[in-house]
Design an enzyme around this catalytic site. Structure first.
Site, short mmCIF file in Angstrom:
data_model
loop_
_atom_site.label_atom_id
_atom_site.label_comp_id
_atom_site.label_asym_id
_atom_site.label_seq_id
_atom_site.Cartn_x
_atom_site.Cartn_y
_atom_site.Cartn_z
N ASP A 90 3.80 -4.22 -5.95
CA ASP A 90 4.43 -5.53 -5.57
C ASP A 90 5.95 -5.47 -5.52
O ASP A 90 6.64 -5.84 -4.39
CB ASP A 90 3.89 -6.69 -6.20
CG ASP A 90 2.43 -7.30 -5.84
OD1 ASP A 90 2.04 -6.76 -4.88
OD2 ASP A 90 2.00 -8.07 -6.73
N GLU B 273 0.63 -1.21 -0.28
CA GLU B 273 0.13 -0.03 0.06
C GLU B 273 0.80 1.32 0.10
O GLU B 273 0.75 2.34 -0.58
CB GLU B 273 -0.88 -0.10 1.26
CG GLU B 273 -2.15 -1.15 1.15
CD GLU B 273 -2.90 -0.95 -0.32
OE1 GLU B 273 -3.49 0.23 -0.37
OE2 GLU B 273 -3.07 -1.96 -0.91
ZN LIG Z 1 -2.40 -2.66 -4.85
#
Ligand SMILES: [Zn+2]
Length: 477
Positions: free
Chosen positions: A197, A128
Protein backbone atom coordinates in the site's frame (compact mmCIF):
# COMPACT_ATOMS: atom_id res chain seq x y z
CA UNK A 1 -7.65 -29.54 -11.76
CA UNK A 2 -4.89 -32.00 -12.44
CA UNK A 3 -2.57 -30.17 -14.76
CA UNK A 4 -0.29 -28.61 -12.22
CA UNK A 5 1.79 -30.80 -10.02
CA UNK A 6 5.14 -29.16 -9.58
CA UNK A 7 7.52 -31.07 -7.40
CA UNK A 8 10.93 -30.30 -6.15
CA UNK A 9 12.61 -33.11 -8.02
CA UNK A 10 11.37 -32.49 -11.50
CA UNK A 11 12.82 -29.04 -11.51
CA UNK A 12 16.23 -30.60 -11.78
CA UNK A 13 15.25 -31.47 -15.34
CA UNK A 14 14.19 -27.94 -15.92
CA UNK A 15 17.61 -26.72 -15.02
CA UNK A 16 19.16 -29.19 -17.39
CA UNK A 17 16.94 -28.10 -20.28
CA UNK A 18 18.86 -26.44 -23.12
CA UNK A 19 16.68 -23.34 -23.04
CA UNK A 20 18.09 -22.50 -19.66
CA UNK A 21 21.60 -23.76 -20.05
CA UNK A 22 23.23 -20.61 -21.35
CA UNK A 23 22.90 -18.28 -18.43
CA UNK A 24 23.10 -20.79 -15.64
CA UNK A 25 25.99 -21.39 -13.35
CA UNK A 26 26.81 -25.08 -13.02
CA UNK A 27 24.79 -26.37 -10.15
CA UNK A 28 25.26 -29.60 -8.34
CA UNK A 29 21.96 -29.53 -6.55
CA UNK A 30 19.03 -28.16 -8.45
CA UNK A 31 16.79 -27.78 -5.45
CA UNK A 32 19.07 -25.15 -3.99
CA UNK A 33 19.42 -23.23 -7.22
CA UNK A 34 18.48 -19.60 -7.04
CA UNK A 35 16.40 -18.28 -9.89
CA UNK A 36 18.41 -16.02 -12.15
CA UNK A 37 16.65 -13.03 -13.70
CA UNK A 38 16.70 -14.73 -17.09
CA UNK A 39 15.23 -17.92 -15.63
CA UNK A 40 12.58 -15.94 -13.85
CA UNK A 41 11.69 -14.40 -17.18
CA UNK A 42 11.49 -17.78 -18.92
CA UNK A 43 9.59 -19.49 -16.13
CA UNK A 44 7.13 -16.63 -16.16
CA UNK A 45 6.54 -17.04 -19.92
CA UNK A 46 6.09 -20.80 -19.59
CA UNK A 47 3.53 -20.34 -16.84
CA UNK A 48 1.76 -17.67 -18.79
CA UNK A 49 1.30 -20.16 -21.64
CA UNK A 50 -0.13 -22.64 -19.13
CA UNK A 51 -2.45 -20.06 -17.69
CA UNK A 52 -3.64 -19.16 -21.19
CA UNK A 53 -4.47 -22.81 -21.79
CA UNK A 54 -6.61 -22.85 -18.65
CA UNK A 55 -8.62 -19.64 -18.55
CA UNK A 56 -10.95 -17.79 -20.86
CA UNK A 57 -9.50 -14.44 -21.92
CA UNK A 58 -10.69 -11.07 -23.14
CA UNK A 59 -9.15 -10.36 -26.55
CA UNK A 60 -10.58 -6.93 -27.30
CA UNK A 61 -7.58 -5.00 -28.74
CA UNK A 62 -8.78 -1.72 -27.20
CA UNK A 63 -8.99 -3.26 -23.76
CA UNK A 64 -5.60 -4.95 -24.14
CA UNK A 65 -4.02 -1.74 -25.38
CA UNK A 66 -5.46 0.24 -22.48
CA UNK A 67 -4.24 -2.21 -19.83
CA UNK A 68 -0.77 -2.47 -21.37
CA UNK A 69 -0.34 1.28 -21.78
CA UNK A 70 -1.61 2.13 -18.30
CA UNK A 71 0.49 -0.54 -16.56
CA UNK A 72 3.65 0.43 -18.43
CA UNK A 73 3.02 4.00 -17.34
CA UNK A 74 2.82 2.89 -13.71
CA UNK A 75 5.90 0.70 -14.09
CA UNK A 76 7.93 3.66 -15.32
CA UNK A 77 7.73 5.37 -11.94
CA UNK A 78 7.84 2.12 -9.93
CA UNK A 79 10.76 0.23 -8.46
CA UNK A 80 10.19 -2.78 -10.72
CA UNK A 81 13.58 -3.69 -12.18
CA UNK A 82 12.84 -6.07 -15.02
CA UNK A 83 10.33 -4.20 -17.13
CA UNK A 84 9.71 -6.84 -19.78
CA UNK A 85 6.08 -7.49 -19.07
CA UNK A 86 3.49 -9.83 -20.53
CA UNK A 87 -0.22 -9.40 -19.96
CA UNK A 88 -3.21 -11.61 -19.58
CA UNK A 89 -6.78 -10.33 -19.42
CA UNK A 90 -8.95 -12.87 -17.73
CA UNK A 91 -12.58 -13.16 -18.72
CA UNK A 92 -14.09 -13.05 -15.26
CA UNK A 93 -16.37 -10.46 -13.65
CA UNK A 94 -14.75 -11.13 -10.27
CA UNK A 95 -12.50 -8.44 -8.86
CA UNK A 96 -8.87 -9.55 -9.22
CA UNK A 97 -5.47 -8.49 -10.51
CA UNK A 98 -1.95 -9.75 -9.98
CA UNK A 99 1.65 -9.05 -10.92
CA UNK A 100 3.75 -12.21 -10.74
CA UNK A 101 7.50 -12.83 -10.85
CA UNK A 102 8.68 -13.14 -14.42
CA UNK A 103 6.77 -9.98 -15.28
CA UNK A 104 3.29 -11.39 -15.79
CA UNK A 105 0.49 -8.95 -15.17
CA UNK A 106 -3.02 -10.35 -14.96
CA UNK A 107 -6.16 -8.28 -14.88
CA UNK A 108 -9.71 -9.60 -14.56
CA UNK A 109 -12.56 -7.91 -16.38
CA UNK A 110 -13.99 -7.55 -12.88
CA UNK A 111 -11.37 -4.94 -11.97
CA UNK A 112 -13.03 -2.56 -14.43
CA UNK A 113 -16.47 -3.37 -13.07
CA UNK A 114 -15.36 -2.59 -9.51
CA UNK A 115 -12.98 0.34 -10.00
CA UNK A 116 -15.15 3.37 -10.67
CA UNK A 117 -12.33 5.68 -11.75
CA UNK A 118 -8.97 5.33 -13.45
CA UNK A 119 -7.36 6.30 -10.14
CA UNK A 120 -9.03 3.36 -8.40
CA UNK A 121 -8.01 0.99 -11.17
CA UNK A 122 -4.44 2.29 -10.99
CA UNK A 123 -4.43 1.91 -7.17
CA UNK A 124 -4.96 -1.83 -7.43
CA UNK A 125 -2.25 -2.23 -10.05
CA UNK A 126 0.20 0.03 -8.21
CA UNK A 127 -0.33 -2.13 -5.13
CA UNK A 128 0.27 -5.34 -7.12
CA UNK A 129 3.36 -3.91 -8.81
CA UNK A 130 4.69 -3.03 -5.36
CA UNK A 131 4.46 -6.70 -4.31
CA UNK A 132 6.56 -7.42 -7.38
CA UNK A 133 9.15 -4.68 -6.91
CA UNK A 134 9.56 -5.40 -3.19
CA UNK A 135 10.03 -9.08 -3.98
CA UNK A 136 7.42 -10.15 -1.48
CA UNK A 137 7.29 -13.45 -3.28
CA UNK A 138 10.91 -14.20 -2.54
CA UNK A 139 11.61 -12.39 0.68
CA UNK A 140 12.94 -14.48 3.49
CA UNK A 141 13.91 -17.27 1.16
CA UNK A 142 17.37 -15.97 0.45
CA UNK A 143 19.41 -13.02 1.57
CA UNK A 144 19.81 -12.19 -2.10
CA UNK A 145 16.01 -11.96 -2.27
CA UNK A 146 15.95 -14.37 -5.15
CA UNK A 147 13.77 -17.40 -5.13
CA UNK A 148 14.68 -20.99 -5.53
CA UNK A 149 13.45 -22.55 -8.75
CA UNK A 150 11.00 -24.96 -7.09
CA UNK A 151 9.62 -22.16 -4.95
CA UNK A 152 9.00 -20.02 -7.96
CA UNK A 153 7.38 -22.85 -9.92
CA UNK A 154 5.10 -23.68 -7.02
CA UNK A 155 4.29 -20.05 -6.45
CA UNK A 156 3.35 -19.49 -10.07
CA UNK A 157 1.24 -22.64 -9.96
CA UNK A 158 -0.64 -21.15 -7.02
CA UNK A 159 -1.19 -17.89 -8.85
CA UNK A 160 -2.31 -19.71 -11.97
CA UNK A 161 -4.82 -21.79 -10.07
CA UNK A 162 -6.16 -18.85 -8.13
CA UNK A 163 -6.45 -16.84 -11.34
CA UNK A 164 -8.20 -19.72 -13.08
CA UNK A 165 -10.85 -19.59 -10.38
CA UNK A 166 -9.69 -22.62 -8.41
CA UNK A 167 -9.47 -20.51 -5.29
CA UNK A 168 -8.32 -21.98 -2.05
CA UNK A 169 -9.11 -25.57 -3.02
CA UNK A 170 -6.86 -25.21 -6.05
CA UNK A 171 -4.00 -23.91 -4.01
CA UNK A 172 -4.49 -26.74 -1.55
CA UNK A 173 -4.26 -29.20 -4.42
CA UNK A 174 -0.74 -28.17 -5.29
CA UNK A 175 0.33 -27.45 -1.75
CA UNK A 176 1.99 -30.85 -1.69
CA UNK A 177 5.14 -28.83 -2.02
CA UNK A 178 3.82 -26.41 0.62
CA UNK A 179 5.97 -23.82 -1.04
CA UNK A 180 2.99 -22.22 -2.67
CA UNK A 181 1.13 -21.99 0.58
CA UNK A 182 4.12 -20.52 2.35
CA UNK A 183 4.65 -18.03 -0.42
CA UNK A 184 1.02 -17.01 -0.50
CA UNK A 185 1.10 -16.42 3.22
CA UNK A 186 4.25 -14.43 2.94
CA UNK A 187 2.96 -12.35 0.11
CA UNK A 188 -0.25 -11.57 1.90
CA UNK A 189 1.16 -11.00 5.36
CA UNK A 190 -0.07 -7.86 7.02
CA UNK A 191 3.34 -6.34 6.84
CA UNK A 192 3.64 -6.96 3.12
CA UNK A 193 0.18 -5.61 2.48
CA UNK A 194 1.07 -2.44 4.35
CA UNK A 195 4.28 -2.11 2.41
CA UNK A 196 2.54 -2.68 -0.92
CA UNK A 197 0.00 0.00 0.00
CA UNK A 198 2.73 2.42 1.05
CA UNK A 199 4.94 1.88 -2.02
CA UNK A 200 1.87 1.75 -4.24
CA UNK A 201 0.64 5.12 -2.98
CA UNK A 202 4.03 6.73 -3.58
CA UNK A 203 4.08 5.30 -7.08
CA UNK A 204 0.56 6.51 -7.80
CA UNK A 205 1.59 10.03 -6.96
CA UNK A 206 4.78 9.81 -9.02
CA UNK A 207 2.76 8.55 -11.97
CA UNK A 208 0.59 11.66 -11.72
CA UNK A 209 -2.47 10.19 -10.01
CA UNK A 210 -4.24 11.45 -6.93
CA UNK A 211 -3.31 8.76 -4.38
CA UNK A 212 -6.57 9.43 -2.48
CA UNK A 213 -8.09 7.04 -5.02
CA UNK A 214 -6.64 4.12 -3.07
CA UNK A 215 -8.46 4.68 0.26
CA UNK A 216 -11.55 5.73 -1.66
CA UNK A 217 -11.64 2.38 -3.43
CA UNK A 218 -10.97 0.48 -0.21
CA UNK A 219 -13.81 2.31 1.52
CA UNK A 220 -16.26 1.50 -1.21
CA UNK A 221 -15.19 -2.14 -1.43
CA UNK A 222 -15.63 -2.43 2.32
CA UNK A 223 -19.17 -1.02 2.15
CA UNK A 224 -20.00 -3.09 -0.89
CA UNK A 225 -18.84 -6.47 0.36
CA UNK A 226 -19.31 -5.98 4.10
CA UNK A 227 -22.23 -8.39 4.34
CA UNK A 228 -21.17 -10.61 1.48
CA UNK A 229 -20.71 -14.23 2.51
CA UNK A 230 -18.54 -14.87 -0.55
CA UNK A 231 -16.38 -11.82 -1.21
CA UNK A 232 -14.18 -11.83 -4.34
CA UNK A 233 -10.82 -13.60 -4.30
CA UNK A 234 -8.99 -10.29 -4.21
CA UNK A 235 -10.64 -9.32 -0.93
CA UNK A 236 -9.91 -12.72 0.61
CA UNK A 237 -6.22 -12.19 0.00
CA UNK A 238 -6.42 -8.44 0.57
CA UNK A 239 -8.78 -7.95 3.51
CA UNK A 240 -9.90 -4.35 3.71
CA UNK A 241 -9.90 -3.32 7.33
CA UNK A 242 -10.68 -0.05 9.08
CA UNK A 243 -7.02 0.34 10.01
CA UNK A 244 -5.88 -0.30 6.46
CA UNK A 245 -8.25 2.35 5.21
CA UNK A 246 -7.11 4.79 7.90
CA UNK A 247 -3.43 4.09 7.11
CA UNK A 248 -3.79 4.62 3.38
CA UNK A 249 -6.03 7.65 3.94
CA UNK A 250 -3.38 9.26 6.16
CA UNK A 251 -0.63 8.63 3.66
CA UNK A 252 -2.66 9.75 0.68
CA UNK A 253 -3.68 12.99 2.37
CA UNK A 254 -0.02 14.00 2.55
CA UNK A 255 0.13 14.19 -1.22
CA UNK A 256 -0.36 17.46 -3.05
CA UNK A 257 -3.85 17.90 -4.44
CA UNK A 258 -4.35 18.05 -8.19
CA UNK A 259 -3.36 14.55 -9.22
CA UNK A 260 -5.34 12.76 -11.88
CA UNK A 261 -8.48 11.06 -10.58
CA UNK A 262 -10.13 9.77 -13.70
CA UNK A 263 -10.11 9.91 -17.48
CA UNK A 264 -12.62 9.74 -20.28
CA UNK A 265 -10.55 6.95 -21.83
CA UNK A 266 -10.88 4.78 -18.72
CA UNK A 267 -14.64 5.29 -18.60
CA UNK A 268 -15.06 4.41 -22.27
CA UNK A 269 -13.03 1.23 -21.80
CA UNK A 270 -15.06 0.49 -18.66
CA UNK A 271 -18.28 0.82 -20.69
CA UNK A 272 -16.89 -1.77 -23.14
CA UNK A 273 -16.17 -4.17 -20.27
CA UNK A 274 -19.60 -3.58 -18.71
CA UNK A 275 -21.21 -4.48 -22.01
CA UNK A 276 -19.24 -7.76 -22.14
CA UNK A 277 -20.80 -8.84 -18.84
CA UNK A 278 -24.30 -7.60 -19.62
CA UNK A 279 -26.78 -10.43 -20.21
CA UNK A 280 -27.68 -9.10 -23.64
CA UNK A 281 -26.92 -6.00 -25.74
CA UNK A 282 -30.54 -4.98 -25.18
CA UNK A 283 -30.18 -4.94 -21.41
CA UNK A 284 -26.92 -3.01 -21.79
CA UNK A 285 -28.59 -0.48 -24.06
CA UNK A 286 -31.41 -0.05 -21.56
CA UNK A 287 -28.99 0.68 -18.72
CA UNK A 288 -26.92 3.16 -20.74
CA UNK A 289 -30.10 4.84 -22.03
CA UNK A 290 -31.37 5.32 -18.48
CA UNK A 291 -28.09 7.07 -17.61
CA UNK A 292 -28.39 9.22 -20.69
CA UNK A 293 -31.97 10.18 -19.86
CA UNK A 294 -30.74 11.40 -16.50
CA UNK A 295 -28.00 13.46 -18.11
CA UNK A 296 -28.09 13.94 -21.89
CA UNK A 297 -24.53 15.30 -21.79
CA UNK A 298 -23.16 12.00 -20.47
CA UNK A 299 -20.84 11.03 -23.35
CA UNK A 300 -19.79 7.80 -21.67
CA UNK A 301 -23.39 6.58 -21.49
CA UNK A 302 -23.92 7.67 -25.10
CA UNK A 303 -20.86 5.70 -26.19
CA UNK A 304 -21.99 2.66 -24.17
CA UNK A 305 -25.42 2.95 -25.75
CA UNK A 306 -23.92 3.20 -29.25
CA UNK A 307 -21.75 0.09 -28.92
CA UNK A 308 -24.65 -1.81 -27.34
CA UNK A 309 -26.79 -0.80 -30.31
CA UNK A 310 -24.12 -1.97 -32.80
CA UNK A 311 -23.95 -5.28 -30.96
CA UNK A 312 -27.75 -5.52 -31.04
CA UNK A 313 -27.93 -4.59 -34.76
CA UNK A 314 -29.76 -1.31 -34.11
CA UNK A 315 -27.53 0.39 -36.61
CA UNK A 316 -29.49 3.59 -37.30
CA UNK A 317 -29.74 4.47 -33.62
CA UNK A 318 -26.06 3.73 -33.16
CA UNK A 319 -25.18 5.97 -36.10
CA UNK A 320 -27.14 8.86 -34.59
CA UNK A 321 -25.37 8.54 -31.22
CA UNK A 322 -21.91 8.24 -32.72
CA UNK A 323 -22.57 11.27 -34.90
CA UNK A 324 -23.08 13.37 -31.78
CA UNK A 325 -19.93 12.03 -30.11
CA UNK A 326 -17.76 12.51 -33.21
CA UNK A 327 -19.06 16.03 -33.70
CA UNK A 328 -17.62 16.85 -30.27
CA UNK A 329 -14.35 14.95 -30.68
CA UNK A 330 -13.67 14.12 -34.31
CA UNK A 331 -10.23 12.65 -33.64
CA UNK A 332 -10.98 10.45 -30.66
CA UNK A 333 -9.68 6.94 -31.37
CA UNK A 334 -12.39 5.14 -29.38
CA UNK A 335 -15.27 6.96 -31.09
CA UNK A 336 -13.70 6.48 -34.51
CA UNK A 337 -13.20 2.77 -33.88
CA UNK A 338 -16.87 2.47 -32.98
CA UNK A 339 -17.83 4.24 -36.20
CA UNK A 340 -15.51 1.91 -38.17
CA UNK A 341 -17.19 -1.01 -36.43
CA UNK A 342 -20.60 0.28 -37.40
CA UNK A 343 -19.61 0.96 -41.02
CA UNK A 344 -18.10 -2.51 -41.28
CA UNK A 345 -21.22 -4.13 -39.80
CA UNK A 346 -23.33 -2.32 -42.38
CA UNK A 347 -20.94 -3.18 -45.27
CA UNK A 348 -19.84 0.42 -45.81
CA UNK A 349 -16.30 -0.77 -46.33
CA UNK A 350 -14.92 2.21 -48.24
CA UNK A 351 -16.14 4.61 -45.52
CA UNK A 352 -14.56 2.41 -42.87
CA UNK A 353 -11.34 2.12 -44.86
CA UNK A 354 -11.09 5.89 -45.34
CA UNK A 355 -11.57 6.43 -41.61
CA UNK A 356 -8.96 3.82 -40.69
CA UNK A 357 -6.43 5.43 -43.06
CA UNK A 358 -7.15 8.88 -41.69
CA UNK A 359 -6.76 7.73 -38.08
CA UNK A 360 -3.61 5.72 -38.80
CA UNK A 361 -2.01 8.82 -40.34
CA UNK A 362 -2.39 10.43 -36.90
CA UNK A 363 -1.65 7.37 -34.75
CA UNK A 364 0.49 5.04 -36.88
CA UNK A 365 1.59 2.80 -34.01
CA UNK A 366 -1.84 2.29 -32.45
CA UNK A 367 -2.52 -1.44 -32.01
CA UNK A 368 -6.37 -1.44 -32.15
CA UNK A 369 -6.31 0.71 -35.31
CA UNK A 370 -3.77 -1.57 -36.98
CA UNK A 371 -5.76 -4.66 -36.06
CA UNK A 372 -9.00 -3.20 -37.35
CA UNK A 373 -7.20 -2.32 -40.59
CA UNK A 374 -6.29 -6.00 -40.99
CA UNK A 375 -9.86 -7.13 -40.25
CA UNK A 376 -11.21 -4.66 -42.74
CA UNK A 377 -8.79 -5.70 -45.50
CA UNK A 378 -9.88 -9.30 -44.97
CA UNK A 379 -13.55 -8.34 -45.19
CA UNK A 380 -12.76 -6.73 -48.55
CA UNK A 381 -11.02 -9.87 -49.84
CA UNK A 382 -7.57 -8.32 -49.78
CA UNK A 383 -5.64 -11.02 -47.88
CA UNK A 384 -2.27 -10.14 -49.43
CA UNK A 385 -2.55 -6.56 -48.14
CA UNK A 386 -3.79 -7.85 -44.79
CA UNK A 387 -0.77 -10.15 -44.58
CA UNK A 388 1.56 -7.22 -45.14
CA UNK A 389 -0.22 -5.18 -42.47
CA UNK A 390 0.11 -8.06 -40.03
CA UNK A 391 3.86 -8.42 -40.62
CA UNK A 392 4.07 -4.89 -39.34
CA UNK A 393 1.97 -5.67 -36.28
CA UNK A 394 4.13 -8.70 -35.50
CA UNK A 395 7.16 -6.42 -35.10
CA UNK A 396 5.72 -5.09 -31.86
CA UNK A 397 3.40 -7.94 -30.80
CA UNK A 398 5.25 -11.17 -31.59
CA UNK A 399 4.21 -12.66 -28.22
CA UNK A 400 0.52 -12.00 -28.69
CA UNK A 401 -1.46 -15.18 -29.47
CA UNK A 402 -4.38 -13.12 -30.82
CA UNK A 403 -2.11 -11.58 -33.46
CA UNK A 404 -0.71 -15.00 -34.46
CA UNK A 405 -4.25 -16.31 -34.75
CA UNK A 406 -5.03 -13.49 -37.14
CA UNK A 407 -1.77 -14.13 -39.06
CA UNK A 408 -2.67 -17.81 -39.51
CA UNK A 409 -6.13 -16.95 -40.77
CA UNK A 410 -4.78 -14.36 -43.20
CA UNK A 411 -1.97 -16.52 -44.58
CA UNK A 412 -4.51 -19.28 -45.14
CA UNK A 413 -6.66 -16.92 -47.20
CA UNK A 414 -3.72 -15.62 -49.21
CA UNK A 415 -2.59 -19.17 -50.03
CA UNK A 416 0.62 -19.06 -47.97
CA UNK A 417 0.16 -22.57 -46.56
CA UNK A 418 3.64 -23.02 -45.10
CA UNK A 419 3.28 -19.65 -43.39
CA UNK A 420 -0.15 -20.68 -42.14
CA UNK A 421 1.28 -23.72 -40.37
CA UNK A 422 4.15 -21.67 -38.96
CA UNK A 423 1.74 -19.08 -37.59
CA UNK A 424 -0.48 -21.77 -36.09
CA UNK A 425 2.58 -23.24 -34.41
CA UNK A 426 3.39 -19.90 -32.79
CA UNK A 427 -0.21 -19.48 -31.70
CA UNK A 428 -0.42 -22.93 -30.14
CA UNK A 429 2.93 -22.50 -28.37
CA UNK A 430 1.79 -19.22 -26.83
CA UNK A 431 -1.37 -20.83 -25.48
CA UNK A 432 0.52 -23.79 -24.04
CA UNK A 433 -0.50 -26.45 -26.60
CA UNK A 434 2.96 -27.66 -27.63
CA UNK A 435 1.74 -30.93 -29.13
CA UNK A 436 -0.27 -29.09 -31.77
CA UNK A 437 2.47 -26.49 -32.24
CA UNK A 438 5.05 -29.15 -33.06
CA UNK A 439 2.62 -30.97 -35.34
CA UNK A 440 1.96 -27.77 -37.29
CA UNK A 441 5.69 -27.44 -37.96
CA UNK A 442 5.72 -31.03 -39.23
CA UNK A 443 3.10 -30.00 -41.78
CA UNK A 444 5.15 -26.92 -42.67
CA UNK A 445 8.31 -28.99 -43.15
CA UNK A 446 6.51 -31.44 -45.40
CA UNK A 447 5.37 -28.55 -47.58
CA UNK A 448 8.78 -26.91 -47.60
CA UNK A 449 10.17 -30.11 -49.13
CA UNK A 450 13.47 -29.48 -50.90
CA UNK A 451 13.67 -25.80 -49.95
CA UNK A 452 16.56 -26.48 -47.63
CA UNK A 453 17.06 -23.05 -45.98
CA UNK A 454 13.36 -22.86 -45.17
CA UNK A 455 13.00 -26.39 -43.89
CA UNK A 456 16.07 -26.07 -41.69
CA UNK A 457 14.68 -22.85 -40.22
CA UNK A 458 11.41 -24.61 -39.47
CA UNK A 459 13.36 -27.50 -38.02
CA UNK A 460 15.30 -25.23 -35.68
CA UNK A 461 12.12 -23.58 -34.45
CA UNK A 462 10.55 -27.01 -33.91
CA UNK A 463 13.48 -28.06 -31.73
CA UNK A 464 13.09 -24.89 -29.66
CA UNK A 465 9.42 -25.62 -29.10
CA UNK A 466 10.21 -29.24 -28.17
CA UNK A 467 12.63 -27.96 -25.53
CA UNK A 468 10.01 -25.58 -24.20
CA UNK A 469 7.47 -28.39 -24.08
CA UNK A 470 9.89 -30.55 -22.12
CA UNK A 471 10.51 -27.73 -19.69
CA UNK A 472 6.80 -27.24 -19.04
CA UNK A 473 6.23 -30.98 -18.73
CA UNK A 474 8.98 -31.18 -16.14
CA UNK A 475 7.45 -28.37 -14.17
CA UNK A 476 4.06 -30.05 -14.18
CA UNK A 477 5.08 -33.55 -13.27
ZN1 LIG B 1 -1.54 -7.23 -1.76
Amino acid sequence: MTFLRPTLLTLACLLASPGFADDLPSLGDASSAIVSPQQEHQLGRAWLALLRSQVSQLNDPQLKDYVETSVYKLVETSQVNDRRLEFILINSPQLNAFAAPGGIVGVNGGLFLNAQTEGEYASVLAHELAHLSQRHFARGVEASQRMQVPMMAALLAGIVIAAAGGGDAGIAAIAGTQAAAIQEQRRFSRQNEQEADRIGILNLEKAGYDPRSMPTMFERLMRQYRFDAKPPEFLLTHPVTESRIADTRNRAEQAKAGGKEDSLRYQLIRARVQLIYEESPGIGAKRFRAQLDENPKNDIARYGLAIAQIKGSQFNDARENLKQLLAKQPNDITYNLAQIDLDTATSRFSDAQARVDKMLAQYPGNYPLNQVRVDLLLKQNRPADAEKALENLLKTRSDDPDVWYSVAETRGLSGNIIGLHQARAEYFALVGDYRQAIQQLDFAKRRAGSNFPLSSRIDARQRELMDQEQMVKDMMR
